[in-house]
Design a protein around this motif. Structure first.
Motif, PDB file in Angstrom:
ATOM      1  N   UNK A 186      47.621  -0.637  -0.561  1.00 54.46           N
ATOM      2  CA  UNK A 186      46.893  -0.033   0.551  1.00 54.46           C
ATOM      3  C   UNK A 186      45.425  -0.386   0.453  1.00 54.46           C
ATOM      4  N   UNK A 187      44.862  -0.820   1.570  1.00 57.70           N
ATOM      5  CA  UNK A 187      43.421  -1.038   1.682  1.00 57.70           C
ATOM      6  C   UNK A 187      42.862   0.148   2.462  1.00 57.70           C
ATOM      7  N   UNK A 229      60.325   2.863   3.606  1.00 56.40           N
ATOM      8  CA  UNK A 229      61.232   1.850   3.084  1.00 56.40           C
ATOM      9  C   UNK A 229      60.601   0.461   3.013  1.00 56.40           C
ATOM     10  N   UNK A 230      59.360   0.320   3.477  1.00 54.91           N
ATOM     11  CA  UNK A 230      58.642  -0.939   3.283  1.00 54.91           C
ATOM     12  C   UNK A 230      58.420  -1.165   1.789  1.00 54.91           C
ATOM     13  N   UNK A 231      58.418  -2.407   1.375  1.00 56.71           N
ATOM     14  CA  UNK A 231      58.091  -2.728  -0.008  1.00 56.71           C
ATOM     15  C   UNK A 231      57.476  -4.120  -0.060  1.00 56.71           C
ATOM     16  N   UNK A 232      56.556  -4.305  -0.996  1.00 51.36           N
ATOM     17  CA  UNK A 232      55.877  -5.586  -1.129  1.00 51.36           C
ATOM     18  C   UNK A 232      54.919  -5.884  -0.002  1.00 51.36           C
ATOM     19  N   UNK A 233      54.435  -4.836   0.673  1.00 55.15           N
ATOM     20  CA  UNK A 233      53.538  -5.027   1.812  1.00 55.15           C
ATOM     21  C   UNK A 233      52.187  -4.366   1.558  1.00 55.15           C
ATOM     22  N   UNK A 234      51.255  -4.639   2.449  1.00 57.95           N
ATOM     23  CA  UNK A 234      49.918  -4.066   2.373  1.00 57.95           C
ATOM     24  C   UNK A 234      49.664  -3.233   3.623  1.00 57.95           C
ATOM     25  N   UNK A 276      47.011  -1.569   5.938  1.00 53.27           N
ATOM     26  CA  UNK A 276      45.598  -1.586   6.300  1.00 53.27           C
ATOM     27  C   UNK A 276      45.287  -0.283   7.027  1.00 53.27           C
ATOM     28  N   UNK A 277      44.528   0.602   6.363  1.00 47.71           N
ATOM     29  CA  UNK A 277      44.301   1.912   6.966  1.00 47.71           C
ATOM     30  C   UNK A 277      43.441   1.829   8.227  1.00 47.71           C
ATOM     31  N   UNK A 278      42.529   0.881   8.278  1.00 48.13           N
ATOM     32  CA  UNK A 278      41.644   0.779   9.439  1.00 48.13           C
ATOM     33  C   UNK A 278      42.441   0.440  10.693  1.00 48.13           C
ATOM     34  N   UNK A 279      43.346  -0.537  10.601  1.00 44.82           N
ATOM     35  CA  UNK A 279      44.162  -0.909  11.754  1.00 44.82           C
ATOM     36  C   UNK A 279      45.441  -0.086  11.838  1.00 44.82           C
ATOM     37  N   UNK A 280      45.745   0.636  10.742  1.00 40.93           N
ATOM     38  CA  UNK A 280      46.965   1.448  10.628  1.00 40.93           C
ATOM     39  C   UNK A 280      48.216   0.596  10.838  1.00 40.93           C
ATOM     40  N   UNK A 281      48.198  -0.569  10.194  1.00 39.25           N
ATOM     41  CA  UNK A 281      49.320  -1.499  10.317  1.00 39.25           C
ATOM     42  C   UNK A 281      49.789  -1.953   8.935  1.00 39.25           C
ATOM     43  N   UNK A 282      51.079  -2.210   8.842  1.00 41.87           N
ATOM     44  CA  UNK A 282      51.645  -2.856   7.656  1.00 41.87           C
ATOM     45  C   UNK A 282      51.420  -4.349   7.790  1.00 41.87           C
ATOM     46  N   UNK A 283      50.868  -4.955   6.765  1.00 40.09           N
ATOM     47  CA  UNK A 283      50.596  -6.382   6.769  1.00 40.09           C
ATOM     48  C   UNK A 283      51.569  -7.075   5.824  1.00 40.09           C
TER      49      UNK A 283
END
Length: 242
Positions: free
Chosen positions: A185-186, A226-231, A233-240
């Motif tokens: 998490x950023x 259930x996401x795994x191995x992802x980042x 981004x709190x600012x955009x509120x998206x899984x990258x």
């Protein structure tokens, strides 16, 4: 306050201040037993008082993250008492100096790598077997956009957080056949002492508080994720994805 973490055992590093303090505080208030790790005893005691006032429970672990033998023993101590760990939040980190790469001193480089990278690796070694014993083990390691942007003079953050990201992603890929989910998490710019040190001319009132950031990040360590191995981004509120 909802008790959506009732019965969960959670370890939070850097729990004596900032985002780590608020994550630990909210986990405790929402039902988790919090194992709070940090160097600053006073901050841990304040956290303990707040969690107990909210009806929660804590175990305080005052130690330096570079005490690697202690990190190795931590996993065994948790196993003896609880037999498992449900949540690991690797929040602790140091900024280091802002400097051209060629001007960074060896001691500064080694300190940042020791805390940001090696300590998290030692914690993974110590905690991985415990997270595998949980029905929904969740690990969240905090990172920074510097790992991707490689902003001039922010080399220590970029290098160390890039290593953390690679480590977390590798760990996640090695755990695909388990119930564990491991993510990054950023949190983005946050009103913390670390941010003020790095950006002294910035108006703090324009930044979100650690409390607000912690509320968002706690959603990432729930069993329903259930996401795994992802980042994230709190600012955009998206899984990258990488």
């Amino acid at each position: 306050m909802q008790k959506d973490f009732e019965g969960r055992i959670a370890l939070v590093t850097g729990a004596s201040r900032g985002i780590g303090y608020q994550i630990a505080k909210q986990l405790g208030a929402r039902g988790a037993h919090v194992i709070a790790l940090a160097r600053t005893v006073g901050g841990l005691e304040d956290l303990d008082d707040e969690i107990k006032a909210a009806g929660g429970q804590t175990t305080l672990v005052p130690l330096d993250l570079t005490d690697y033998d202690a990190l190795d023993r931590l996993g065994g101590a948790i196993f003896e008492r609880w037999k498992k760990l449900d949540i690991f939040v690797g929040n602790a980190g140091v900024l280091g100096v802002l400097s051209p790469i060629g001007h960074i001193g060896p001691k500064d480089f080694d300190k940042v790598m020791s805390v940001n990278v090696t300590a998290n690796w030692r914690l993974i070694r110590s905690l991985d077997p415990l997270l595998r014993q949980s029905d929904a083990g969740r690990a969240l390691l905090l990172t920074s956009h510097q790992a991707q942007t490689c902003t001039p003079f922010w080399g220590l953050q970029a290098i160390s957080k890039a290593a953390v990201e690679s480590m977390a992603r590798t760990w996640a890929n090695e755990s695909l056949k388990t119930a564990m989910k491991i993510n990054l998490a950023d949190p983005g710019p946050t009103r913390t002492g670390l941010r003020a040190k790095a950006m002294p001319g910035e108006a703090p009132e324009n930044l979100p508080t650690p409390e607000l950031v912690a509320e968002d990040l706690l959603e990432l360590v729930k069993p329903e994720v259930f996401e795994t191995g992802k980042l994230y981004d709190r600012v955009s509120r998206e899984w990258m994805t990488f």
